[in-house]
Design a protein around this motif. Structure first.
Motif, PDB file in Angstrom:
ATOM      1  N   GLY A  95       0.774  -1.235   0.000  1.00 24.62           N
ATOM      2  CA  GLY A  95       0.000   0.000   0.000  1.00 24.62           C
ATOM      3  C   GLY A  95       0.805   1.284   0.000  1.00 24.62           C
ATOM      4  O   GLY A  95       2.032   1.289   0.044  1.00 24.62           O
ATOM      5  N   GLU A  96       0.062   2.378  -0.041  1.00 28.55           N
ATOM      6  CA  GLU A  96       0.672   3.690  -0.229  1.00 28.55           C
ATOM      7  C   GLU A  96       1.503   4.141   0.968  1.00 28.55           C
ATOM      8  O   GLU A  96       2.494   4.846   0.799  1.00 28.55           O
ATOM      9  N   GLU A  97       1.117   3.751   2.180  1.00 25.91           N
ATOM     10  CA  GLU A  97       1.885   4.202   3.345  1.00 25.91           C
ATOM     11  C   GLU A  97       3.279   3.600   3.341  1.00 25.91           C
ATOM     12  O   GLU A  97       4.270   4.292   3.598  1.00 25.91           O
ATOM     13  N   VAL A  98       3.391   2.319   3.027  1.00 25.92           N
ATOM     14  CA  VAL A  98       4.697   1.658   2.992  1.00 25.92           C
ATOM     15  C   VAL A  98       5.540   2.168   1.829  1.00 25.92           C
ATOM     16  O   VAL A  98       6.759   2.312   1.945  1.00 25.92           O
ATOM     17  N   PHE A  99       4.899   2.478   0.696  1.00 28.21           N
ATOM     18  CA  PHE A  99       5.614   2.970  -0.475  1.00 28.21           C
ATOM     19  C   PHE A  99       5.603   4.498  -0.577  1.00 28.21           C
ATOM     20  O   PHE A  99       5.824   5.039  -1.661  1.00 28.21           O
ATOM     21  N   ASP A 100       5.391   5.160   0.528  1.00 25.38           N
ATOM     22  CA  ASP A 100       5.303   6.626   0.485  1.00 25.38           C
ATOM     23  C   ASP A 100       6.566   7.256  -0.095  1.00 25.38           C
ATOM     24  O   ASP A 100       6.486   8.223  -0.862  1.00 25.38           O
ATOM     25  N   TYR A 101       7.729   6.728   0.270  1.00 24.96           N
ATOM     26  CA  TYR A 101       8.974   7.303  -0.247  1.00 24.96           C
ATOM     27  C   TYR A 101       9.060   7.144  -1.760  1.00 24.96           C
ATOM     28  O   TYR A 101       9.377   8.099  -2.482  1.00 24.96           O
ATOM     29  N   GLU A 102       8.785   5.945  -2.271  1.00 25.19           N
ATOM     30  CA  GLU A 102       8.879   5.703  -3.712  1.00 25.19           C
ATOM     31  C   GLU A 102       7.876   6.555  -4.493  1.00 25.19           C
ATOM     32  O   GLU A 102       8.195   7.075  -5.568  1.00 25.19           O
ATOM     33  N   ILE A 103       6.675   6.714  -3.941  1.00 25.38           N
ATOM     34  CA  ILE A 103       5.687   7.596  -4.573  1.00 25.38           C
ATOM     35  C   ILE A 103       6.222   9.025  -4.622  1.00 25.38           C
ATOM     36  O   ILE A 103       6.111   9.716  -5.634  1.00 25.38           O
ATOM     37  N   SER A 104       6.830   9.448  -3.521  1.00 22.36           N
ATOM     38  CA  SER A 104       7.345  10.820  -3.458  1.00 22.36           C
ATOM     39  C   SER A 104       8.472  11.045  -4.454  1.00 22.36           C
ATOM     40  O   SER A 104       8.623  12.138  -5.002  1.00 22.36           O
ATOM     41  N   VAL A 105       9.278  10.011  -4.731  1.00 26.53           N
ATOM     42  CA  VAL A 105      10.358  10.140  -5.711  1.00 26.53           C
ATOM     43  C   VAL A 105       9.780  10.282  -7.113  1.00 26.53           C
ATOM     44  O   VAL A 105      10.279  11.078  -7.926  1.00 26.53           O
ATOM     45  N   LEU A 106       8.711   9.549  -7.407  1.00 27.91           N
ATOM     46  CA  LEU A 106       8.084   9.687  -8.723  1.00 27.91           C
ATOM     47  C   LEU A 106       7.470  11.081  -8.875  1.00 27.91           C
ATOM     48  O   LEU A 106       7.586  11.715  -9.937  1.00 27.91           O
TER      49      LEU A 106
ATOM     50  N   ALA B 135       2.611  16.211 -16.591  1.00 26.29           N
ATOM     51  CA  ALA B 135       2.142  14.847 -16.351  1.00 26.29           C
ATOM     52  C   ALA B 135       1.278  14.833 -15.099  1.00 26.29           C
ATOM     53  O   ALA B 135       1.466  15.639 -14.181  1.00 26.29           O
ATOM     54  N   GLU B 136       0.326  13.916 -15.071  1.00 27.60           N
ATOM     55  CA  GLU B 136      -0.530  13.720 -13.914  1.00 27.60           C
ATOM     56  C   GLU B 136      -0.322  12.309 -13.380  1.00 27.60           C
ATOM     57  O   GLU B 136      -0.248  11.353 -14.142  1.00 27.60           O
ATOM     58  N   LEU B 137      -0.233  12.192 -12.052  1.00 33.00           N
ATOM     59  CA  LEU B 137       0.047  10.913 -11.417  1.00 33.00           C
ATOM     60  C   LEU B 137      -1.193  10.350 -10.738  1.00 33.00           C
ATOM     61  O   LEU B 137      -1.885  11.055  -9.997  1.00 33.00           O
ATOM     62  N   GLU B 138      -1.440   9.072 -10.993  1.00 29.78           N
ATOM     63  CA  GLU B 138      -2.444   8.313 -10.256  1.00 29.78           C
ATOM     64  C   GLU B 138      -1.749   7.095  -9.645  1.00 29.78           C
ATOM     65  O   GLU B 138      -0.823   6.538 -10.237  1.00 29.78           O
ATOM     66  N   VAL B 139      -2.210   6.694  -8.463  1.00 30.30           N
ATOM     67  CA  VAL B 139      -1.630   5.546  -7.773  1.00 30.30           C
ATOM     68  C   VAL B 139      -2.702   4.482  -7.595  1.00 30.30           C
ATOM     69  O   VAL B 139      -3.815   4.777  -7.143  1.00 30.30           O
ATOM     70  N   GLU B 140      -2.369   3.251  -7.950  1.00 29.50           N
ATOM     71  CA  GLU B 140      -3.296   2.133  -7.814  1.00 29.50           C
ATOM     72  C   GLU B 140      -2.647   1.040  -6.976  1.00 29.50           C
ATOM     73  O   GLU B 140      -1.547   0.572  -7.288  1.00 29.50           O
ATOM     74  N   VAL B 141      -3.314   0.629  -5.887  1.00 29.81           N
ATOM     75  CA  VAL B 141      -2.829  -0.469  -5.058  1.00 29.81           C
ATOM     76  C   VAL B 141      -3.349  -1.773  -5.639  1.00 29.81           C
ATOM     77  O   VAL B 141      -4.549  -1.938  -5.860  1.00 29.81           O
ATOM     78  N   LEU B 142      -2.440  -2.702  -5.893  1.00 28.38           N
ATOM     79  CA  LEU B 142      -2.767  -3.936  -6.602  1.00 28.38           C
ATOM     80  C   LEU B 142      -2.972  -5.095  -5.629  1.00 28.38           C
ATOM     81  O   LEU B 142      -2.265  -5.197  -4.622  1.00 28.38           O
ATOM     82  N   SER B 143      -3.894  -5.954  -5.951  1.00 26.46           N
ATOM     83  CA  SER B 143      -4.125  -7.161  -5.153  1.00 26.46           C
ATOM     84  C   SER B 143      -3.797  -8.376  -6.007  1.00 26.46           C
ATOM     85  O   SER B 143      -4.660  -9.162  -6.369  1.00 26.46           O
TER      86      SER B 143
ATOM     87  N   SER C 275      -3.887  -1.780 -15.920  1.00 23.31           N
ATOM     88  CA  SER C 275      -4.475  -0.452 -15.779  1.00 23.31           C
ATOM     89  C   SER C 275      -3.433   0.578 -15.376  1.00 23.31           C
ATOM     90  O   SER C 275      -3.695   1.780 -15.397  1.00 23.31           O
ATOM     91  N   PHE C 276      -2.230   0.114 -15.004  1.00 23.65           N
ATOM     92  CA  PHE C 276      -1.122   0.995 -14.624  1.00 23.65           C
ATOM     93  C   PHE C 276      -0.060   0.939 -15.723  1.00 23.65           C
ATOM     94  O   PHE C 276       0.014  -0.033 -16.476  1.00 23.65           O
ATOM     95  N   ASN C 277       0.759   1.977 -15.806  1.00 19.54           N
ATOM     96  CA  ASN C 277       1.825   1.971 -16.819  1.00 19.54           C
ATOM     97  C   ASN C 277       3.220   2.146 -16.231  1.00 19.54           C
ATOM     98  O   ASN C 277       4.212   2.189 -16.977  1.00 19.54           O
ATOM     99  N   VAL C 278       3.318   2.252 -14.896  1.00 22.19           N
ATOM    100  CA  VAL C 278       4.603   2.287 -14.193  1.00 22.19           C
ATOM    101  C   VAL C 278       4.507   1.329 -13.018  1.00 22.19           C
ATOM    102  O   VAL C 278       3.479   1.279 -12.329  1.00 22.19           O
ATOM    103  N   PHE C 279       5.565   0.568 -12.805  1.00 20.47           N
ATOM    104  CA  PHE C 279       5.610  -0.352 -11.675  1.00 20.47           C
ATOM    105  C   PHE C 279       6.931  -0.145 -10.956  1.00 20.47           C
ATOM    106  O   PHE C 279       7.943   0.177 -11.580  1.00 20.47           O
ATOM    107  N   VAL C 280       6.927  -0.304  -9.643  1.00 15.80           N
ATOM    108  CA  VAL C 280       8.157  -0.156  -8.864  1.00 15.80           C
ATOM    109  C   VAL C 280       8.494  -1.510  -8.268  1.00 15.80           C
ATOM    110  O   VAL C 280       7.651  -2.181  -7.682  1.00 15.80           O
TER     111      VAL C 280
END
Length: 264
Positions: free
Chosen positions: A11-22, A33-41, A57-62
């Motif tokens: 989820g977003e809390e654990v990946f907060d740093y990586e999201i912030s780098v993007l 550019a506009e950023l959207e974040v999708e949590v995958l199951s 549905s996403f085009n970038v993966f970390v």
């Protein structure tokens, strides 16, 4: 350009740093550019397959780098946490802390440890290649396995462990972060896009390099709460550090400039 980042179930809390780098990279790119974040199951490899086949549905993966991912995808060759992800510390149960405080050598650690690691994680291959007994499972299951002593160590990046334990402690009261040891190898998360999506890869790479050139990347690195926690709580200088090789390194990854890596 629409940038849609897919994240694994942590989820977003654990990946907060990586999201912030993007976000930092997009701010320093010359194109809007506009950023959207999708949590995958879904498992990690399934996410890669969906991205590879153009069904995602996403085009970038970390994710952590590997030769396989380098060959199959557009890899942006900037390690996101400056290699902190390859500085591994351990979530464990409190009764194990006494034993961990007495371990002095890598052989002693290998003999005692049963390391939990994710299915499809490069870390799993790295620990196995170094001679560790490794139990593989999905991320959420590894917390339960550690709490119930089915494994005695759950390996986490040094900048991840304290954030994650803060989330899980109310559920698993007997878990804690070991303050004694660290296993280190060259490794990090990178951004991946579908092979051939050169415009998106260029957008992200341009922004990351511009952020480094301006000094904004390093300012952001040291200011982010997850990185500050490493300095304030993880005490890397006070740990016994065991270096192990990363057999997944490629010539391309070895060529990443030293200026992109942090070392304690």
């Amino acid at each position: 350009m629409s940038v849609r980042l897919g994240l694994l179930g942590a989820g977003e809390e654990v990946f907060d740093y990586e999201i912030s780098v993007l976000k930092l990279a997009l701010r320093h790119s010359s194109r809007p550019a506009e950023l959207e974040v999708e949590v995958l199951s879904m498992p990690q490899e399934r996410a890669f397959i969906e991205l590879e086949n153009g069904r995602a549905s996403f085009n970038v993966f970390v994710s952590g780098f590997s030769a396989d991912r380098e060959a199959r995808f557009g890899q942006i060759d900037v390690p996101l946490s400056r290699g902190l992800l390859g500085h591994r510390i351990f979530v464990t149960t409190e009764p194990n802390l006494k034993t961990l405080s007495t371990i002095q050598t890598l052989d002693e650690l290998r003999e005692w440890a049963v390391v939990g690691s994710g299915e499809g994680w490069p870390d799993t291959t790295i620990f196995e290649a170094a001679g560790f007994q490794v139990e593989k499972a999905q991320y959420e299951n590894l917390w339960t396995m550690t709490a119930h002593s089915r494994i005695n160590l759950f390996n986490r990046g040094i900048h991840e462990a304290y954030v994650e334990i803060g989330i899980r402690k109310p559920i698993y009261e007997n878990l804690t972060v070991d303050p004694n040891l660290m296993v280190r190898y060259p490794f990090d998360y990178m951004f991946y896009v579908r092979q051939g999506d050169k415009e998106l890869a260029s957008l992200i790479e341009e922004g990351l390099l511009a952020a480094y050139e301006s000094g904004a990347f390093m300012d952001h690195f040291y200011a982010h709460p997850m990185i500050r926690t490493v300095v304030e709580e993880a005490n890397p200088a006070g740990r016994r550090i065991f270096d192990i090789p990363n057999p997944l390194m490629t010539d391309r990854q070895r060529a990443i400039p030293d200026t992109f890596w942090h070392r304690f």
